[in-house]
Design a protein around this motif. Sequence first.
Motif, PDB file in Angstrom:
ATOM      1  N   GLY A  39      -0.001  42.702 -13.009  1.00 47.17           N
ATOM      2  CA  GLY A  39      -0.812  41.569 -13.440  1.00 47.17           C
ATOM      3  C   GLY A  39      -0.272  40.244 -12.937  1.00 47.17           C
ATOM      4  O   GLY A  39      -0.715  39.182 -13.358  1.00 47.17           O
ATOM      5  N   LEU A  40       0.705  40.302 -12.021  1.00 43.42           N
ATOM      6  CA  LEU A  40       1.332  39.092 -11.500  1.00 43.42           C
ATOM      7  C   LEU A  40       1.054  38.868 -10.015  1.00 43.42           C
ATOM      8  O   LEU A  40       1.522  37.886  -9.446  1.00 43.42           O
ATOM      9  N   GLY A  41       0.301  39.773  -9.404  1.00 46.82           N
ATOM     10  CA  GLY A  41       0.090  39.697  -7.955  1.00 46.82           C
ATOM     11  C   GLY A  41      -0.511  38.386  -7.491  1.00 46.82           C
ATOM     12  O   GLY A  41       0.000  37.743  -6.567  1.00 46.82           O
ATOM     13  N   LEU A  42      -1.598  37.955  -8.135  1.00 47.05           N
ATOM     14  CA  LEU A  42      -2.263  36.725  -7.716  1.00 47.05           C
ATOM     15  C   LEU A  42      -1.433  35.499  -8.071  1.00 47.05           C
ATOM     16  O   LEU A  42      -1.464  34.490  -7.349  1.00 47.05           O
ATOM     17  N   ALA A  43      -0.685  35.565  -9.168  1.00 50.55           N
ATOM     18  CA  ALA A  43       0.196  34.449  -9.531  1.00 50.55           C
ATOM     19  C   ALA A  43       1.290  34.276  -8.477  1.00 50.55           C
ATOM     20  O   ALA A  43       1.632  33.150  -8.091  1.00 50.55           O
ATOM     21  N   ILE A  44       1.836  35.384  -7.992  1.00 53.48           N
ATOM     22  CA  ILE A  44       2.852  35.328  -6.936  1.00 53.48           C
ATOM     23  C   ILE A  44       2.257  34.766  -5.663  1.00 53.48           C
ATOM     24  O   ILE A  44       2.869  33.927  -4.981  1.00 53.48           O
ATOM     25  N   VAL A  45       1.053  35.208  -5.320  1.00 53.62           N
ATOM     26  CA  VAL A  45       0.362  34.680  -4.140  1.00 53.62           C
ATOM     27  C   VAL A  45       0.224  33.162  -4.225  1.00 53.62           C
ATOM     28  O   VAL A  45       0.512  32.434  -3.262  1.00 53.62           O
ATOM     29  N   LYS A  46      -0.225  32.682  -5.370  1.00 53.51           N
ATOM     30  CA  LYS A  46      -0.410  31.240  -5.561  1.00 53.51           C
ATOM     31  C   LYS A  46       0.904  30.485  -5.388  1.00 53.51           C
ATOM     32  O   LYS A  46       0.957  29.441  -4.727  1.00 53.51           O
ATOM     33  N   HIS A  47       1.985  30.999  -5.970  1.00 52.23           N
ATOM     34  CA  HIS A  47       3.270  30.327  -5.870  1.00 52.23           C
ATOM     35  C   HIS A  47       3.791  30.309  -4.429  1.00 52.23           C
ATOM     36  O   HIS A  47       4.368  29.316  -3.979  1.00 52.23           O
ATOM     37  N   ILE A  48       3.591  31.388  -3.703  1.00 52.06           N
ATOM     38  CA  ILE A  48       4.042  31.427  -2.305  1.00 52.06           C
ATOM     39  C   ILE A  48       3.285  30.409  -1.470  1.00 52.06           C
ATOM     40  O   ILE A  48       3.888  29.652  -0.688  1.00 52.06           O
ATOM     41  N   ILE A  49       1.969  30.362  -1.635  1.00 54.02           N
ATOM     42  CA  ILE A  49       1.170  29.422  -0.850  1.00 54.02           C
ATOM     43  C   ILE A  49       1.510  27.984  -1.217  1.00 54.02           C
ATOM     44  O   ILE A  49       1.639  27.113  -0.341  1.00 54.02           O
ATOM     45  N   GLU A  50       1.668  27.694  -2.492  1.00 51.04           N
ATOM     46  CA  GLU A  50       2.023  26.338  -2.910  1.00 51.04           C
ATOM     47  C   GLU A  50       3.426  25.964  -2.465  1.00 51.04           C
ATOM     48  O   GLU A  50       3.700  24.789  -2.198  1.00 51.04           O
ATOM     49  N   ALA A  51       4.324  26.947  -2.376  1.00 51.83           N
ATOM     50  CA  ALA A  51       5.668  26.672  -1.856  1.00 51.83           C
ATOM     51  C   ALA A  51       5.615  26.265  -0.387  1.00 51.83           C
ATOM     52  O   ALA A  51       6.496  25.546   0.098  1.00 51.83           O
ATOM     53  N   HIS A  52       4.577  26.715   0.319  1.00 46.63           N
ATOM     54  CA  HIS A  52       4.342  26.293   1.708  1.00 46.63           C
ATOM     55  C   HIS A  52       3.605  24.951   1.781  1.00 46.63           C
ATOM     56  O   HIS A  52       3.273  24.489   2.872  1.00 46.63           O
ATOM     57  N   GLN A  53       3.295  24.372   0.590  1.00 46.15           N
ATOM     58  CA  GLN A  53       2.520  23.134   0.497  1.00 46.15           C
ATOM     59  C   GLN A  53       1.127  23.317   1.103  1.00 46.15           C
ATOM     60  O   GLN A  53       0.593  22.431   1.773  1.00 46.15           O
ATOM     61  N   GLN A  54       0.550  24.489   0.842  1.00 47.56           N
ATOM     62  CA  GLN A  54      -0.790  24.810   1.305  1.00 47.56           C
ATOM     63  C   GLN A  54      -1.656  25.141   0.084  1.00 47.56           C
ATOM     64  O   GLN A  54      -1.207  25.030  -1.061  1.00 47.56           O
ATOM     65  N   THR A  55      -2.892  25.526   0.323  1.00 50.13           N
ATOM     66  CA  THR A  55      -3.835  25.754  -0.771  1.00 50.13           C
ATOM     67  C   THR A  55      -4.413  27.161  -0.725  1.00 50.13           C
ATOM     68  O   THR A  55      -4.469  27.791   0.340  1.00 50.13           O
ATOM     69  N   ILE A  56      -4.833  27.640  -1.897  1.00 44.43           N
ATOM     70  CA  ILE A  56      -5.508  28.928  -1.999  1.00 44.43           C
ATOM     71  C   ILE A  56      -6.720  28.755  -2.902  1.00 44.43           C
ATOM     72  O   ILE A  56      -6.675  27.971  -3.865  1.00 44.43           O
ATOM     73  N   ASN A  57      -7.796  29.444  -2.595  1.00 48.54           N
ATOM     74  CA  ASN A  57      -9.006  29.327  -3.401  1.00 48.54           C
ATOM     75  C   ASN A  57      -9.711  30.672  -3.455  1.00 48.54           C
ATOM     76  O   ASN A  57      -9.373  31.606  -2.717  1.00 48.54           O
ATOM     77  N   VAL A  58     -10.681  30.776  -4.340  1.00 46.75           N
ATOM     78  CA  VAL A  58     -11.453  32.004  -4.475  1.00 46.75           C
ATOM     79  C   VAL A  58     -12.902  31.643  -4.738  1.00 46.75           C
ATOM     80  O   VAL A  58     -13.197  30.666  -5.432  1.00 46.75           O
ATOM     81  N   ARG A  59     -13.783  32.396  -4.172  1.00 45.87           N
ATOM     82  CA  ARG A  59     -15.207  32.305  -4.500  1.00 45.87           C
ATOM     83  C   ARG A  59     -15.722  33.730  -4.669  1.00 45.87           C
ATOM     84  O   ARG A  59     -15.280  34.652  -3.961  1.00 45.87           O
ATOM     85  N   SER A  60     -16.620  33.903  -5.600  1.00 43.92           N
ATOM     86  CA  SER A  60     -17.051  35.258  -5.915  1.00 43.92           C
ATOM     87  C   SER A  60     -18.431  35.256  -6.546  1.00 43.92           C
ATOM     88  O   SER A  60     -18.819  34.286  -7.204  1.00 43.92           O
TER      89      SER A  60
END
Length: 354
Positions: free
Chosen positions: A304-325
């Motif tokens: 249940g932490l996969g997407l949270a880890i993804v978000k932290h990695i991308i933000e650590a790169h000073q980049q953005t992540i988004n989702v549309r569904s």
Amino acid sequence: MNLRVLVLITAVGVALTLSAVNFYFQHKWYDVMITFTATLVVSYIVFYYLIEKYIYSRIKLIYKLIHNLKLGRDLRDALGEHVSANPIDDVEQEVKEWAKQKKSEIDELRKQEKFRRDFLSNISHEFKTPLFAIQGYIEALQDDDFDDRELARQFLDKASKNVDRLSYLIKDLDEISKLESGEIPINYTKFKINDLIKEVFESLEIKGKQYKIKLVFKQKYDDGIIVYADREKIRQVLVNLIDNSFKYGKEEGNTSVSIFVLHDQVLVEVTDDGIGIEEKFLPRLFERFYRTDTSRSRQIGGSGLGLAIVKHIIEAHQQTINVRSTEGLGSTFGFTVELAKQNLPFPHIPVLKS
């Protein structure tokens, strides 16, 4: 309004009052003028002295304390600090700003407290589920006394899977904690993002077949697109997003990855044609342990932490992540990475359109 103006207005008011009383009884303009002038002067001196000594000086001290304590200065420094000539307005402004700041801090603390309660509740539930399962299988084995070896083997296999689940959970918790605290550094390198995507596809090909989902990466992305990021962490982002698409995809469905070169970034999108997500769930999708469909998520597994880890990695790169569904049609997760500078020793990077 400064102190002198305030005292002058007060003195004029007192002088006018006494002059009016004098005129009422004396009816002599000469005496009224003398009374007005004398009262005005005396009142001005007396009020100025009293207000300055017992009120204004203390307001100045309060202002010094408020202003300097806001800045975190020592009290001894605060008492010796110079203040403006009109501290009453300054005190009012300072108090308003301070009250606003404290309200904001209190609101933030309340949010953090709610997050803490939710987090403890979630993590407790996540740990209890496999622990109770392991406990149940062990007790069943103890009661059976290994008379039925086949059943014992099945129980041991199931207990082992729950141990693995606990291990993944602890590993992911440790990783997300280190990401938040900055203990895991970002090792920037230049690499071809499309080559990395192909590697990830190869590593997940067997798992995709198990879920009966086809991985799609179009041939037009064969030309090298060089990015500047942490290769292994971006690999983890891709693995987590594609693995997520397997869990919530549909049989005989597709998971595709697309690349879009922007001005100085590369947008990578992972798209599936699975069950989709209701719009009301999207803002909380990257929270720890957040699941849109609890019953299905438990069956699928994962920490249940996969997407949270993804978000932290991308933000650590000073980049953005988004989702549309769209519910029933599928979901698209998109993240950006920095495009490598063209003046670096690499071939020309083509600008692609998808």
